[in-house]
Design a protein around this motif. Structure first.
Motif, PDB file in Angstrom:
ATOM      1  N   ILE A 279       0.830  -1.197   0.000  1.00  0.00           N
ATOM      2  CA  ILE A 279       0.000   0.000   0.000  1.00  0.00           C
ATOM      3  C   ILE A 279       0.873   1.260   0.000  1.00  0.00           C
ATOM      4  N   PRO A 280       0.897   2.003  -1.102  1.00  0.00           N
ATOM      5  CA  PRO A 280       1.646   3.265  -1.124  1.00  0.00           C
ATOM      6  C   PRO A 280       0.980   4.307  -0.230  1.00  0.00           C
ATOM      7  N   THR A 281       1.791   5.152   0.375  1.00  0.00           N
ATOM      8  CA  THR A 281       1.286   6.244   1.197  1.00  0.00           C
ATOM      9  C   THR A 281       1.828   7.559   0.648  1.00  0.00           C
ATOM     10  N   PRO A 282       1.215   8.687   0.984  1.00  0.00           N
ATOM     11  CA  PRO A 282       1.646   9.976   0.426  1.00  0.00           C
ATOM     12  C   PRO A 282       3.123  10.272   0.682  1.00  0.00           C
ATOM     13  N   ILE A 283       3.751  10.969  -0.274  1.00  0.00           N
ATOM     14  CA  ILE A 283       5.154  11.341  -0.114  1.00  0.00           C
ATOM     15  C   ILE A 283       5.285  12.749   0.449  1.00  0.00           C
ATOM     16  N   GLY A 284       4.171  13.358   0.786  1.00  0.00           N
ATOM     17  CA  GLY A 284       4.225  14.698   1.355  1.00  0.00           C
ATOM     18  C   GLY A 284       2.847  15.274   1.599  1.00  0.00           C
ATOM     19  N   ASN A 285       1.982  15.157   0.602  1.00  0.00           N
ATOM     20  CA  ASN A 285       0.635  15.711   0.684  1.00  0.00           C
ATOM     21  C   ASN A 285      -0.345  14.606   1.048  1.00  0.00           C
ATOM     22  N   LEU A 286      -0.955  14.684   2.217  1.00  0.00           N
ATOM     23  CA  LEU A 286      -1.845  13.627   2.686  1.00  0.00           C
ATOM     24  C   LEU A 286      -3.034  13.396   1.758  1.00  0.00           C
ATOM     25  N   GLN A 287      -3.407  14.407   0.980  1.00  0.00           N
ATOM     26  CA  GLN A 287      -4.538  14.249   0.079  1.00  0.00           C
ATOM     27  C   GLN A 287      -4.239  13.308  -1.089  1.00  0.00           C
ATOM     28  N   ASP A 288      -2.968  12.926  -1.240  1.00  0.00           N
ATOM     29  CA  ASP A 288      -2.595  12.038  -2.338  1.00  0.00           C
ATOM     30  C   ASP A 288      -2.874  10.570  -2.042  1.00  0.00           C
ATOM     31  N   ILE A 289      -3.324  10.237  -0.849  1.00  0.00           N
ATOM     32  CA  ILE A 289      -3.677   8.856  -0.578  1.00  0.00           C
ATOM     33  C   ILE A 289      -4.965   8.523  -1.338  1.00  0.00           C
ATOM     34  N   THR A 290      -5.095   7.286  -1.808  1.00  0.00           N
ATOM     35  CA  THR A 290      -6.270   6.921  -2.597  1.00  0.00           C
ATOM     36  C   THR A 290      -7.377   6.374  -1.693  1.00  0.00           C
TER      37      THR A 290
ATOM     38  N   GLN B 267      -9.305  -2.463   6.421  1.00  0.00           N
ATOM     39  CA  GLN B 267      -9.862  -3.810   6.351  1.00  0.00           C
ATOM     40  C   GLN B 267      -8.865  -4.919   6.683  1.00  0.00           C
ATOM     41  N   VAL B 268      -7.564  -4.666   6.492  1.00  0.00           N
ATOM     42  CA  VAL B 268      -6.586  -5.731   6.770  1.00  0.00           C
ATOM     43  C   VAL B 268      -6.501  -5.989   8.270  1.00  0.00           C
ATOM     44  N   HIS B 269      -5.985  -7.163   8.620  1.00  0.00           N
ATOM     45  CA  HIS B 269      -5.861  -7.546  10.026  1.00  0.00           C
ATOM     46  C   HIS B 269      -4.754  -6.755  10.734  1.00  0.00           C
ATOM     47  N   THR B 270      -3.612  -6.596  10.023  1.00  0.00           N
ATOM     48  CA  THR B 270      -2.427  -5.948  10.587  1.00  0.00           C
ATOM     49  C   THR B 270      -1.729  -5.154   9.502  1.00  0.00           C
ATOM     50  N   VAL B 271      -1.119  -4.037   9.889  1.00  0.00           N
ATOM     51  CA  VAL B 271      -0.305  -3.268   8.955  1.00  0.00           C
ATOM     52  C   VAL B 271       1.133  -3.258   9.463  1.00  0.00           C
ATOM     53  N   ALA B 272       2.052  -3.699   8.603  1.00  0.00           N
ATOM     54  CA  ALA B 272       3.483  -3.649   8.909  1.00  0.00           C
ATOM     55  C   ALA B 272       4.033  -2.347   8.355  1.00  0.00           C
ATOM     56  N   ALA B 273       4.669  -1.551   9.230  1.00  0.00           N
ATOM     57  CA  ALA B 273       5.111  -0.207   8.845  1.00  0.00           C
ATOM     58  C   ALA B 273       6.601  -0.035   9.096  1.00  0.00           C
ATOM     59  N   GLU B 274       7.256   0.732   8.225  1.00  0.00           N
ATOM     60  CA  GLU B 274       8.689   1.002   8.381  1.00  0.00           C
ATOM     61  C   GLU B 274       8.967   1.694   9.713  1.00  0.00           C
TER      62      GLU B 274
ATOM     63  N   VAL C  91       3.311  -0.928   4.516  1.00  0.00           N
ATOM     64  CA  VAL C  91       3.541   0.464   4.122  1.00  0.00           C
ATOM     65  C   VAL C  91       4.967   0.866   4.493  1.00  0.00           C
ATOM     66  N   SER C  92       5.474   1.867   3.791  1.00  0.00           N
ATOM     67  CA  SER C  92       6.753   2.475   4.171  1.00  0.00           C
ATOM     68  C   SER C  92       6.444   3.866   4.704  1.00  0.00           C
ATOM     69  N   ASP C  93       7.469   4.618   5.038  1.00  0.00           N
ATOM     70  CA  ASP C  93       7.233   5.965   5.564  1.00  0.00           C
ATOM     71  C   ASP C  93       6.562   6.867   4.539  1.00  0.00           C
ATOM     72  N   ALA C  94       6.873   6.646   3.262  1.00  0.00           N
ATOM     73  CA  ALA C  94       6.284   7.460   2.202  1.00  0.00           C
ATOM     74  C   ALA C  94       6.479   6.758   0.869  1.00  0.00           C
ATOM     75  N   GLY C  95       5.468   6.825   0.019  1.00  0.00           N
ATOM     76  CA  GLY C  95       5.593   6.268  -1.315  1.00  0.00           C
ATOM     77  C   GLY C  95       5.359   4.767  -1.364  1.00  0.00           C
ATOM     78  N   MET C  96       5.913   4.141  -2.396  1.00  0.00           N
ATOM     79  CA  MET C  96       5.695   2.721  -2.664  1.00  0.00           C
ATOM     80  C   MET C  96       6.664   1.845  -1.881  1.00  0.00           C
ATOM     81  N   PRO C  97       6.170   0.960  -1.013  1.00  0.00           N
ATOM     82  CA  PRO C  97       7.058   0.025  -0.321  1.00  0.00           C
ATOM     83  C   PRO C  97       7.881  -0.798  -1.316  1.00  0.00           C
TER      84      PRO C  97
END
Length: 291
Positions: free
Chosen positions: A18-29, A38-45, A91-97
């Motif tokens: 799941i990509p996350t915004p690289i700066g502007n939060l409105q860029d999330i889909t 909906q997922v059970h768990t999210v693994a984050a950087e 997810v990563s901190d920003a952008g595409m994992p």
């Protein structure tokens, strides 16, 4: 050949990238938000960083850390969740994992174990910079962060010097001057675009030549994360690279180079040398085996 029907029912869980915004939060889909909920768990950087995103969008899903220093320990835990039929988001901190960020190994492990891997489209700094650079988008090569050590940096740029495709690099502000100097030494004064603070309030594109970029970096306060987009090699540069590769070698050395570096059998190496030098194959054979 392994086949994955991404949206059919599965006995196991699915790994969602799941990509996350690289700066502007409105860029999330909208799809990313729905999947994160909906997922059970999210693994984050970095769970602290991702928690800010979750709080902003009121996402209640549990978070666990998954980064370069604990990924081996976390990997089996995440695979076990998938085996139990529970969906996992990454997810990563920003952008595409997995693009200059953790995730590649987890995707490989999940795919090897035949767990579905579904990648969502989304924010990515490299493509934003490429399209905004004003340079050719017909063919491009993404590299990411260049090596820090001088010898390794020089070696990598030497390999890239004859690449005709537009080149894309990531760079931090404190290393920008050093990297621009190395690019100038390896590539000469090609066209370049610097994308700074992409999608954020202080987004800036700087378009010009490598030497102009060096002058800018020396005269300005360098701030923000950068994406460098560099013009690819011209036809003459590619031709010069081929010529300088073997012009000082004897025929024997030329053949040996292909055997040692390209791991070609001697017969194929001789054939390639005959093509390079535009000599009859028998002449190369004679020079290599007899003289």
């Amino acid at each position: 050949m392994q086949s994955q029907k991404s949206f059919e029912e599965h006995q196991t869980g699915t790994l969602f990238i799941i990509p996350t915004p690289i700066g502007n939060l409105q860029d999330i889909t909208l799809r990313a938000l729905e999947t994160l909920k909906q997922v059970h768990t999210v693994a984050a950087e970095d769970t602290r960083n991702t928690k800010k995103l979750f709080n902003h969008f009121e996402i209640p899903t549990p978070l666990i850390s998954y980064h370069e220093h604990n990924r081996k320990a976390r990997e089996q835990m995440l695979l076990d969740l998938l085996e139990e039929g529970k969906d996992v988001g990454l997810v990563s901190d920003a952008g595409m994992p997995a693009i200059s960020d953790p995730g590649q190994e987890l995707v490989q492990a999940a795919a090897a174990a035949d767990y579905p891997v579904v990648v969502l489209p989304g924010a990515n700094a490299a493509l934003v910079a490429l399209v905004g650079s004003g340079l050719s988008t017909d063919a491009y090569q993404f590299y990411g962060f260049l090596p820090r050590k001088k010898k390794e940096l020089t070696g990598e740029l030497e390999k890239l010097r004859k690449v005709a495709a537009t080149l894309i690099f990531y760079e931090s502000p404190h290393r920008l001057k050093e990297t621009l100097t190395a690019l100038d030494e390896a590539f000469g004064n090609r066209r370049i675009a610097l994308g700074r603070e992409l999608t954020k309030r202080y987004e800036e594109f700087l378009r010009g030549t490598i030497q102009e970029a060096k002058e800018w970096a020396s005269s300005e306060t360098v701030r923000g994360e950068f994406c460098l987009v560099v013009e690819g090699a011209s036809e003459s540069e590619q031709f010069e690279e081929v010529q300088t590769f073997w012009q000082d070698m004897s025929v024997q050395e030329h053949v040996d180079w292909y055997i040692e570096n390209e791991e070609l059998p001697s017969k194929q190496a001789i054939k390639q040398v005959s093509v390079d030098r535009q000599l009859p194959k028998r002449d190369v054979y004679q020079a290599y085996h007899v003289e």
